[in-house]
Design an enzyme around this catalytic site. Structure first.
Site, PDB file in Angstrom:
ATOM      1  N   LYS A  85       0.837  -1.218   0.000  1.00 45.46           N
ATOM      2  CA  LYS A  85       0.000   0.000   0.000  1.00 45.46           C
ATOM      3  C   LYS A  85       0.862   1.255   0.000  1.00 45.46           C
ATOM      4  O   LYS A  85       0.777   2.114   0.881  1.00 45.46           O
ATOM      5  CB  LYS A  85      -0.993   0.005   1.171  1.00 45.46           C
ATOM      6  CG  LYS A  85      -1.971  -1.169   1.120  1.00 45.46           C
ATOM      7  CD  LYS A  85      -3.031  -1.097   2.188  1.00 45.46           C
ATOM      8  CE  LYS A  85      -4.023  -2.241   2.115  1.00 45.46           C
ATOM      9  NZ  LYS A  85      -3.524  -3.536   2.595  1.00 45.46           N
TER      10      LYS A  85
HETATM   11  O1  S5P Z   1      -9.535  -3.040   1.930  1.00 42.80           O
HETATM   12  C1  S5P Z   1      -8.726  -3.908   2.167  1.00 42.80           C
HETATM   13  C2  S5P Z   1      -7.555  -4.058   1.406  1.00 42.80           C
HETATM   14  C3  S5P Z   1      -6.692  -5.114   1.675  1.00 42.80           C
HETATM   15  S1  S5P Z   1      -5.395  -5.372   0.603  1.00 42.80           S
HETATM   16  N1  S5P Z   1      -8.972  -4.823   3.149  1.00 42.80           N
HETATM   17  C4  S5P Z   1      -8.113  -5.847   3.444  1.00 42.80           C
HETATM   18  O2  S5P Z   1      -8.418  -6.637   4.346  1.00 42.80           O
HETATM   19  N2  S5P Z   1      -6.935  -5.991   2.729  1.00 42.80           N
HETATM   20  C5  S5P Z   1      -5.955  -7.065   3.051  1.00 42.80           C
HETATM   21  O3  S5P Z   1      -6.574  -8.324   2.857  1.00 42.80           O
HETATM   22  C6  S5P Z   1      -5.428  -7.052   4.490  1.00 42.80           C
HETATM   23  O4  S5P Z   1      -4.223  -6.332   4.542  1.00 42.80           O
HETATM   24  C7  S5P Z   1      -5.259  -8.543   4.825  1.00 42.80           C
HETATM   25  O5  S5P Z   1      -3.951  -8.971   4.492  1.00 42.80           O
HETATM   26  C8  S5P Z   1      -6.237  -9.264   3.897  1.00 42.80           C
HETATM   27  C9  S5P Z   1      -7.527  -9.730   4.536  1.00 42.80           C
HETATM   28  O6  S5P Z   1      -7.302 -10.731   5.485  1.00 42.80           O
HETATM   29  P1  S5P Z   1      -8.507 -11.516   6.225  1.00 42.80           P
HETATM   30  O7  S5P Z   1      -7.805 -12.315   7.265  1.00 42.80           O
HETATM   31  O8  S5P Z   1      -9.412 -10.473   6.799  1.00 42.80           O
HETATM   32  O9  S5P Z   1      -9.181 -12.345   5.160  1.00 42.80           O
END
Ligand code: S5P
Length: 264
Positions: free
Chosen positions: A93
């Site tokens: 990011k």
């Molecule tokens: O808006 C966002 C953008 C990203 S890249 N929301 C997110 O959650 N992410 C990323 O996606 C975040 O940095 C994490 O690595 C992943 C989601 O992880 P989870 O465990 O919630 O599925």
């Protein structure tokens, strides 16, 4: 199945080499899953890779989460990921001006030398994309930038107007692979797809087979609905790596996403 048959207009209109590579890998693996490999040790990352490697198309890292990071171990890890035919996506990011972002691609982690994809906010203006692309060129490599057009977290400041500006600048930028969209809200995603058209990808975090609220403001939507609404890649973290059986879960997400793409 040939990628052009599966992806249709997306295959024809997404011209960036990295987009074609992703779509090809997704067909070979019958999976639109990008694993968010949010583990904090190198051994944890290696373990996860061995469990889920066959069922995912891309691997998303946060290199600065790793407590015992070393350059040697990291390059071993990237070689292992490539053996599984995975695209490596560093979710850094970036948000600074172009020349600083270019320098931040080097430094101790040297992201430009092993990443295929990185994320960036467009808050500082469109030159950030040129800075990131210049960094890959500095080491004779090619990559693609995913711009944050929406976010999955509650209360984020990426308004609809902001999203529209990011899309307007991103769709005409050759170095842009596509956009990060909000996988937890299919209606927002469908709106984003309308704005983007077929010429760029949309990758979506905030996806989980158990929909609802996650930890610390994260929100989750269903993988099939996300793909039907226009997502080309579901980014799944805890849904896989926190489960008791990451291998079996990765397979479930792969099947859900692949079947949804065929349905679409
Ligand atoms: O808006 C966002 C953008 C990203 S890249 N929301 C997110 O959650 N992410 C990323 O996606 C975040 O940095 C994490 O690595 C992943 C989601 O992880 P989870 O465990 O919630 O599925």
């Amino acid at each position: 199945m040939q990628p052009e048959d599966v992806w249709g207009n997306r295959w024809r209109e997404c011209t960036l080499a990295m987009a074609k590579r992703y779509m090809t890998v997704a067909c070979e693996k019958q999976s639109l899953v990008c694993l968010a490999a949010d583990r904090k040790t190198m051994s944890g990352l290696f373990e996860l890779l061995e469990q889920v490697g066959p069922n995912i198309a891309a691997l998303k890292t946060h290199v600065d989460l790793i407590d015992d990071w070393t350059a040697d171990e990291w390059s071993r890890f990237c070689v292992a990921a490539e053996r599984y035919n995975l695209l490596i996506f560093e979710d850094r990011k970036f948000a600074d001006i172009g020349k600083i972002s270019r320098s931040q691609m080097a430094g101790i982690y040297d992201i430009r030398s092993w990443s295929n994809i990185v994320t960036a906010h467009l808050i500082s203006g469109p030159d950030i994309v040129d800075g990131l692309q210049a960094a890959w060129q500095d080491v004779g490599r090619q990559g693609g930038v995913l711009l944050l057009a929406q976010m999955s977290s509650r209360g984020n400041l990426l308004t609809s107007d902001y999203c529209e500006s990011v899309v307007a600048k991103g769709v005409v930028s050759a170095g842009v692979l596509g956009f990060i969209g909000n996988g937890s809200r299919p209606e927002e995603l469908a709106e984003l797809r309308n704005r983007v058209g077929d010429g760029k990808m949309i990758w979506t975090p905030g996806v989980n087979l158990a929909i609802g609220d996650g930890e610390m403001g994260q929100r989750y939507g269903d993988p099939r609905e996300a793909v039907l609404a226009g997502s080309d890649c579901i980014i799944v973290g805890s849904g896989i790596h926190r489960s008791d059986n990451p291998a079996a879960m990765a397979k479930q997400y792969a099947e859900a996403s692949w079947n949804a793409l065929l349905e679409r």
